[in-house]
Design a protein around this motif. Structure first.
Motif, PDB file in Angstrom:
ATOM      1  N   PHE A   1     -13.429  36.021  -3.066  1.00  0.00           N
ATOM      2  CA  PHE A   1     -14.709  36.182  -2.650  1.00  0.00           C
ATOM      3  C   PHE A   1     -15.431  35.254  -2.044  1.00  0.00           C
ATOM      4  O   PHE A   1     -15.455  34.072  -2.702  1.00  0.00           O
ATOM      5  N   VAL A   2     -16.016  35.440  -0.852  1.00  0.00           N
ATOM      6  CA  VAL A   2     -16.716  34.366  -0.045  1.00  0.00           C
ATOM      7  C   VAL A   2     -17.992  34.707  -0.061  1.00  0.00           C
ATOM      8  O   VAL A   2     -18.688  35.849   0.393  1.00  0.00           O
ATOM      9  N   ALA A   3     -18.986  33.684  -0.486  1.00  0.00           N
ATOM     10  CA  ALA A   3     -20.282  33.640  -0.279  1.00  0.00           C
ATOM     11  C   ALA A   3     -20.785  32.951   0.967  1.00  0.00           C
ATOM     12  O   ALA A   3     -20.620  31.971   1.136  1.00  0.00           O
ATOM     13  N   ASP A   4     -21.341  33.881   1.696  1.00  0.00           N
ATOM     14  CA  ASP A   4     -21.830  33.181   3.111  1.00  0.00           C
ATOM     15  C   ASP A   4     -23.453  32.492   2.830  1.00  0.00           C
ATOM     16  O   ASP A   4     -24.274  33.507   2.666  1.00  0.00           O
ATOM     17  N   GLU A   5     -23.471  31.319   2.490  1.00  0.00           N
ATOM     18  CA  GLU A   5     -24.876  30.844   2.269  1.00  0.00           C
ATOM     19  C   GLU A   5     -25.244  29.946   3.230  1.00  0.00           C
ATOM     20  O   GLU A   5     -26.012  28.757   3.222  1.00  0.00           O
ATOM     21  N   ILE A   6     -24.904  30.300   4.524  1.00  0.00           N
ATOM     22  CA  ILE A   6     -25.263  29.798   5.758  1.00  0.00           C
ATOM     23  C   ILE A   6     -27.016  29.653   5.710  1.00  0.00           C
ATOM     24  O   ILE A   6     -27.657  28.557   6.298  1.00  0.00           O
TER      25      ILE A   6
ATOM     26  N   VAL B   1     -19.866  31.906  -9.253  1.00  0.00           N
ATOM     27  CA  VAL B   1     -19.024  30.966  -8.647  1.00  0.00           C
ATOM     28  C   VAL B   1     -17.959  31.676  -7.674  1.00  0.00           C
ATOM     29  O   VAL B   1     -16.921  32.092  -7.907  1.00  0.00           O
ATOM     30  N   PRO B   2     -18.449  31.269  -6.609  1.00  0.00           N
ATOM     31  CA  PRO B   2     -17.536  32.073  -5.360  1.00  0.00           C
ATOM     32  C   PRO B   2     -16.362  31.255  -5.143  1.00  0.00           C
ATOM     33  O   PRO B   2     -16.404  30.158  -5.724  1.00  0.00           O
ATOM     34  N   ASP B   3     -15.392  32.140  -4.755  1.00  0.00           N
ATOM     35  CA  ASP B   3     -14.086  31.201  -4.446  1.00  0.00           C
ATOM     36  C   ASP B   3     -14.319  30.400  -3.089  1.00  0.00           C
ATOM     37  O   ASP B   3     -13.769  29.164  -3.169  1.00  0.00           O
ATOM     38  N   LEU B   4     -14.919  30.886  -2.045  1.00  0.00           N
ATOM     39  CA  LEU B   4     -15.181  29.941  -0.976  1.00  0.00           C
ATOM     40  C   LEU B   4     -16.596  29.987  -0.870  1.00  0.00           C
ATOM     41  O   LEU B   4     -17.079  31.202  -0.905  1.00  0.00           O
ATOM     42  N   ILE B   5     -17.408  29.098  -0.062  1.00  0.00           N
ATOM     43  CA  ILE B   5     -18.626  29.096   0.353  1.00  0.00           C
ATOM     44  C   ILE B   5     -18.648  28.568   1.517  1.00  0.00           C
ATOM     45  O   ILE B   5     -18.042  27.649   1.987  1.00  0.00           O
ATOM     46  N   THR B   6     -19.312  29.493   2.482  1.00  0.00           N
ATOM     47  CA  THR B   6     -19.733  28.944   3.732  1.00  0.00           C
ATOM     48  C   THR B   6     -21.118  28.312   4.064  1.00  0.00           C
ATOM     49  O   THR B   6     -21.968  29.032   3.446  1.00  0.00           O
ATOM     50  N   THR B   7     -21.114  27.334   4.714  1.00  0.00           N
ATOM     51  CA  THR B   7     -22.577  26.638   4.845  1.00  0.00           C
ATOM     52  C   THR B   7     -22.826  26.049   6.226  1.00  0.00           C
ATOM     53  O   THR B   7     -21.820  25.620   7.038  1.00  0.00           O
ATOM     54  N   ALA B   8     -23.912  25.698   6.695  1.00  0.00           N
ATOM     55  CA  ALA B   8     -24.244  25.447   7.966  1.00  0.00           C
ATOM     56  C   ALA B   8     -25.849  25.278   7.866  1.00  0.00           C
ATOM     57  O   ALA B   8     -26.442  24.700   6.850  1.00  0.00           O
ATOM     58  N   LYS B   9     -26.463  25.605   8.996  1.00  0.00           N
ATOM     59  CA  LYS B   9     -28.205  25.459   8.895  1.00  0.00           C
ATOM     60  C   LYS B   9     -28.457  24.395   8.368  1.00  0.00           C
ATOM     61  O   LYS B   9     -28.805  23.266   8.855  1.00  0.00           O
ATOM     62  N   GLY B  10     -29.078  24.327   7.051  1.00  0.00           N
ATOM     63  CA  GLY B  10     -29.506  23.338   6.292  1.00  0.00           C
ATOM     64  C   GLY B  10     -28.875  22.065   6.143  1.00  0.00           C
ATOM     65  O   GLY B  10     -29.501  21.042   5.486  1.00  0.00           O
ATOM     66  N   ILE B  11     -27.673  22.134   6.415  1.00  0.00           N
ATOM     67  CA  ILE B  11     -26.678  21.182   5.769  1.00  0.00           C
ATOM     68  C   ILE B  11     -26.882  19.670   6.382  1.00  0.00           C
ATOM     69  O   ILE B  11     -26.727  18.635   5.742  1.00  0.00           O
TER      70      ILE B  11
ATOM     71  N   GLY C   1     -30.564  19.412  11.226  1.00  0.00           N
ATOM     72  CA  GLY C   1     -30.766  19.609  12.663  1.00  0.00           C
ATOM     73  C   GLY C   1     -29.672  19.374  13.538  1.00  0.00           C
ATOM     74  O   GLY C   1     -29.694  19.758  14.626  1.00  0.00           O
ATOM     75  N   LEU C   2     -28.557  18.635  12.980  1.00  0.00           N
ATOM     76  CA  LEU C   2     -27.417  18.460  13.729  1.00  0.00           C
ATOM     77  C   LEU C   2     -26.326  19.612  13.557  1.00  0.00           C
ATOM     78  O   LEU C   2     -26.421  19.998  12.360  1.00  0.00           O
ATOM     79  N   PRO C   3     -25.435  19.718  14.497  1.00  0.00           N
ATOM     80  CA  PRO C   3     -24.728  20.722  14.151  1.00  0.00           C
ATOM     81  C   PRO C   3     -23.229  20.335  13.353  1.00  0.00           C
ATOM     82  O   PRO C   3     -22.317  19.538  13.678  1.00  0.00           O
ATOM     83  N   LEU C   4     -23.555  21.003  12.131  1.00  0.00           N
ATOM     84  CA  LEU C   4     -22.072  20.959  11.119  1.00  0.00           C
ATOM     85  C   LEU C   4     -22.253  22.097  10.299  1.00  0.00           C
ATOM     86  O   LEU C   4     -23.184  22.894  10.222  1.00  0.00           O
ATOM     87  N   ALA C   5     -21.166  22.558   9.894  1.00  0.00           N
ATOM     88  CA  ALA C   5     -20.848  23.619   9.085  1.00  0.00           C
ATOM     89  C   ALA C   5     -19.619  23.337   8.276  1.00  0.00           C
ATOM     90  O   ALA C   5     -18.853  22.434   8.395  1.00  0.00           O
ATOM     91  N   ALA C   6     -19.345  24.043   7.074  1.00  0.00           N
ATOM     92  CA  ALA C   6     -18.112  23.838   6.368  1.00  0.00           C
ATOM     93  C   ALA C   6     -17.895  24.981   5.723  1.00  0.00           C
ATOM     94  O   ALA C   6     -18.670  25.857   5.413  1.00  0.00           O
ATOM     95  N   VAL C   7     -16.547  24.878   5.098  1.00  0.00           N
ATOM     96  CA  VAL C   7     -15.996  25.897   4.121  1.00  0.00           C
ATOM     97  C   VAL C   7     -15.610  25.267   2.889  1.00  0.00           C
ATOM     98  O   VAL C   7     -14.906  24.135   3.155  1.00  0.00           O
ATOM     99  N   THR C   8     -16.051  25.259   1.792  1.00  0.00           N
ATOM    100  CA  THR C   8     -15.738  24.812   0.713  1.00  0.00           C
ATOM    101  C   THR C   8     -15.427  25.531  -0.627  1.00  0.00           C
ATOM    102  O   THR C   8     -15.931  26.762  -0.435  1.00  0.00           O
ATOM    103  N   GLY C   9     -14.334  25.386  -1.244  1.00  0.00           N
ATOM    104  CA  GLY C   9     -13.954  26.313  -2.364  1.00  0.00           C
ATOM    105  C   GLY C   9     -12.714  25.878  -2.838  1.00  0.00           C
ATOM    106  O   GLY C   9     -12.325  24.499  -3.171  1.00  0.00           O
TER     107      GLY C   9
END
Length: 443
Positions: A256-261, A280-290, A293-301
């Motif tokens: 179960f992946v929550a796209d929290e970008i 409680v997702p198995d994986l969460i994807t993040t970017a945008k507010g992380i 303003g600099l380009p960064l993204a993550a998969v956490t799980g």
């Protein structure tokens, strides 16, 4: 670091002559496929204000699409990023690693829902994060299929275009798309045919039935969903829908992946929107507010899922760039110090009653919805639920002319969305709402 005066100021029409000159240069040098919402060229920004090359100062209700939640020049972001710039800009974490990447992964493990062991992998953009979440889920489950939802948006790469629901402008002319992607209904309460009170139960039942019949749950690697559909119209699925889908995934060994970008990092009044229904997702994807303003993204799980990919199977030259990692640590520091979750909730407390009062005055407003500082109004032809994208565009244009940056979204192009920086002053927030009300009155 120069402070931007926190007041709206119009010295020319919007856009002004200097911005118009630069737009002409943009047209000559930049591909036409790169569109612009508001053709004003920025010289500096901070707090709740964007200042353009003509000296106009605009109130910001867009945050660069939910990116600059801590402001465009937050002190801790600038301080940490500048210090890192002075040391080194890049080595490639996969060649010679550095502590900042590890520290960001540690913070993500601490902040994301659930107390299970977690690991992260860092990337550059939200689309990369989603694509890698699918790779990880497939590696873990040894299954091919991915399930997504109506009105979902997940990015602009080939796989994430396949995951995205809306054709124009995201997919038109760019196919064929990646296979083994299946779309099922979302509990969109406002537009659910039997009414919002039935949306959660019926949409979940339909989605699960389609998965079982058309794919076979045993073939599904991942279910990918935004806890609040962003580009699709700031649709918060009817209460109870997300937990049912998450439970179905758990029962069938599906990741179960929550796209929290767009929803992550305090935007909705919690660190992550999944928390509103105890997910409680198995994986969460993040970017945008992380990263401010600099380009960064993550998969956490879950560590056992994140570790499924073989060594060398995840990465990218710039993934987890050291300057972006430093900025992320500064952004998280700012979020904690200023309690931006509380600030997001306060923004909702100010905006939602004002917008609901406007709904009483202007029958074109079909629904007001949102959580924290992720708020939208859906516009329809009065007395119906027929989408009205023309009035939506006209209201946005009137706001822009008056010095307020607003964005539109929605599968039908009929939603005005508001994403103010979480550090915006309440005076600017109320002034922006006055401009929105005047725009509706004028249109």
């Amino acid at each position: 670091m120069t402070e931007v005066p926190q007041e709206r100021k119009l010295v020319t029409a919007v856009p002004g002559p200097r911005s118009q000159e630069l737009m002409a240069r943009k047209s000559a040098a930049v591909a036409d496929g790169v569109g612009v919402t508001l053709p004003v060229f920025v010289t500096r920004a901070g707090g709740g204000i964007i200042e353009d090359v003509d000296g106009n100062r605009l109130i910001d209700f867009g945050s660069g699409i939910a990116v600059t939640s801590v402001g465009n020049s937050a002190e801790a972001v600038v301080r940490r990023a500048a210090a890192q710039l002075a040391e080194f800009t890049h080595t490639c974490f996969m060649v010679t690693p550095y502590e900042g990447y590890v520290e960001v992964a540690e913070r993500l493990a601490e902040l994301t829902p659930g107390d299970h062991p977690k690991k992260s992998a860092l990337f550059n953009s939200g689309a990369e994060a989603v694509e890698n979440a699918v790779k990880i889920a497939r590696a873990h489950t040894k299954r091919p299929a991915v399930v997504v939802f109506d009105h979902g948006y997940h990015g602009r790469t080939n796989l994430t275009m396949a995951l995205t629901a809306k054709n124009m402008p995201y997919k038109e002319g760019f196919g064929p798309f990646a296979p083994e992607v299946y779309r099922v209904p979302l509990a969109y309460g406002y537009r659910w045919l039997t009414g919002p009170e039935h949306a959660a139960e019926e949409a979940a039942a339909q989605a699960i039935d389609m998965i079982n019949k058309q794919i076979g749950a045993e073939h599904v690697a991942a279910i990918v969903i935004e806890p609040i559909a962003g580009e699709g119209g700031f649709i918060e699925p009817a209460k109870g829908f997300l937990p049912r889908i998450a439970q179905f995934a758990k029962n069938n060994g599906i990741v179960f992946v929550a796209d929290e970008i767009q929803t992550g990092f305090c935007r909705t009044g919690q660190w992550f929107a999944s928390e509103h229904e105890g997910l409680v997702p198995d994986l969460i994807t993040t970017a945008k507010g992380i990263a401010g303003g600099l380009p960064l993204a993550a998969v956490t799980g879950r560590a056992e899922i994140m570790d499924a990919a073989h060594a060398g199977g995840l990465g990218g030259t710039y993934g987890g760039n050291p300057v972006a990692c430093a900025a992320a640590l500064g952004a998280i520091e700012t979020m904690k110090e200023l309690d931006l979750n509380a600030r997001a909730r306060r923004i909702g407390e100010v905006m939602l009653p004002r917008l609901r009062a406007m709904q009483e005055k202007f029958p074109v407003i079909g629904e007001v919805r949102g959580r924290g500082a992720m708020i939208a109004v859906e516009l329809v032809e009065p007395g119906t639920k027929q989408p009205d994208p023309a009035v939506t565009a006209a209201v946005a244009k009137a706001c822009h002319a008056a010095g307020l940056v607003v964005l539109t979204c929605g599968t039908y192009g009929n939603v005005l969305r508001f994403l103010p920086p979480l550090v915006i002053g309440e005076d600017l927030l109320n002034e922006g709402l006055d401009i929105i009300e005047d725009a509706f009155a004028g249109v």
